[in-house]
Design a protein around this motif. Structure first.
Motif, short mmCIF file in Angstrom:
data_model
loop_
_atom_site.label_atom_id
_atom_site.label_comp_id
_atom_site.label_asym_id
_atom_site.label_seq_id
_atom_site.Cartn_x
_atom_site.Cartn_y
_atom_site.Cartn_z
N SER A 27 -42.43 -35.45 62.80
CA SER A 27 -42.69 -36.89 62.76
C SER A 27 -44.05 -37.18 62.14
O SER A 27 -44.22 -38.17 61.41
CB SER A 27 -42.61 -37.50 64.16
N GLN A 30 -43.96 -37.23 58.24
CA GLN A 30 -43.07 -38.14 57.52
C GLN A 30 -43.81 -39.08 56.57
O GLN A 30 -43.37 -39.31 55.44
CB GLN A 30 -42.22 -38.95 58.51
N ASN A 31 -44.93 -39.66 57.01
CA ASN A 31 -45.66 -40.59 56.14
C ASN A 31 -46.13 -39.91 54.86
O ASN A 31 -46.02 -40.46 53.77
CB ASN A 31 -46.86 -41.18 56.88
N ARG A 34 -43.15 -39.25 52.52
CA ARG A 34 -42.72 -40.47 51.83
C ARG A 34 -43.67 -40.82 50.69
O ARG A 34 -43.25 -41.23 49.60
CB ARG A 34 -42.63 -41.63 52.82
N SER A 238 -39.05 -30.46 52.37
CA SER A 238 -39.77 -31.66 51.96
C SER A 238 -41.02 -31.33 51.15
O SER A 238 -41.52 -32.16 50.40
CB SER A 238 -40.18 -32.48 53.19
#
Length: 295
Positions: A27, A30-31, A34, A238
């Protein structure tokens, strides 16, 4: 904070105990993920070519770790730790003394005045973890258990991992994970051969307080291990990193849970001593002792 006395925890949100709770490191990443994807789209718009995130290039290393799986797993675990530090909830502040590198330095070199302000690079975290794993001949599976213990510590003790404590928190997690998972016993004195300036007494106290802050819960269910495995794989994808480690086999899953139970027996005497010592403090504070091993 007084070791051995803990407030009641909301275990529904504790990923290190429950397989359905999302891992904290994923979590926190994630920023950044993105933003990288947005940047990639902008840079590649109209070019017809795909560019990759530069995140993986920071890990380029000509040295070879004994196992390829170990090398790439450590890279992913180091990246998870990096996101924990970068996206921590607080900036600086008080540190738990046993993890404070100013109070308990790992080397004889002078600790900089801003030691708790400068975030480490991903490569620095990777090299620190890799050195310990390579010298102690630890396995890739042990790296994942290390991350489970690290997130459990942060949740149970309600602390952040930051520039001034990350090395000692990671060291404590590795120390404990190596005793729970690996067949070849690694003693505290062995780590003193790796970190030349640290004493056995310091290592013993680090292990003892780490265990207290974990409330002696060293149990790692195979379902929790599997969740961390798949979340690390998602993190690697990712960030364009390889993650070749296979999930736990049935045999290894049974081994992990069996060893966890054996280690729980090993620490029962120490746990009883801590509970007896803290009983009077509990009566004064009204805090409830949370059971050490969660079912």
């Amino acid at each position: 904070m007084s070791c051995g006395v803990f407030p009641e925890l909301n275990m529904a949100y504790n990923p290190s105990d429950h397989p359905r709770a999302s891992t904290i490191f994923l979590s926190k990443s994630q920023n950044d993920v993105r933003e990288k994807r947005k940047s990639l789209f902008i840079n590649n718009h109209g070019t017809g070519r795909r560019k990759y995130s530069s995140c993986s290039t920071i890990f380029l290393d000509e040295n070879t770790v004994s196992q390829p799986n170990l090398k790439y797993t450590i890279k992913c675990v180091a990246l998870a730790i990096y996101y924990h530090i970068k996206n921590r909830d607080t900036n600086g502040g008080m540190l738990v003394e046993i993890f404070d590198e100013k109070l308990h330095p790992l080397t004889k070199s002078e600790v900089p005045l801003d030691y708790n302000q400068q975030d480490p690079e991903q490569k620095q975290i990777y090299r620190f973890v890799r050195t310990l794993f390579s010298a102690a001949q630890l396995t890739a599976e042990c790296a994942i258990v290390t991350l489970v213990y690290l997130e459990r510590l942060l949740t149970y003790a309600e602390i952040d991992i930051c520039p001034g404590n990350w090395k000692r928190i990671v060291l404590g997690a590795i120390l404990l994970a190596s005793k729970v998972w690996d067949d070849q016993a690694v003693w505290n004195v062995d780590y003193c051969q790796i970190l030349k300036d640290i004493t056995v007494e310091d290592m013993n106290e680090l292990e003892r307080q780490f265990l207290e802050l974990l409330q002696f819960n060293i149990n790692v269910p195979s379902s929790v291990y599997a969740k961390y495995y798949f979340d690390l794989r998602s993190l690697s994808e990712s960030n364009n990193l390889s993650f070749p480690l296979e999930p736990l086999s049935r045999e290894k899953a049974q081994k992990l849970e069996a060893i966890s139970r054996l280690c729980d027996d090993k620490y029962k005497d120490l746990r009883r001593a801590v509970r007896k010592r803290s009983a009077s403090v509990e009566n004064l504070s009204g805090s409830r002792w949370v059971p050490a091993i969660l079912s």
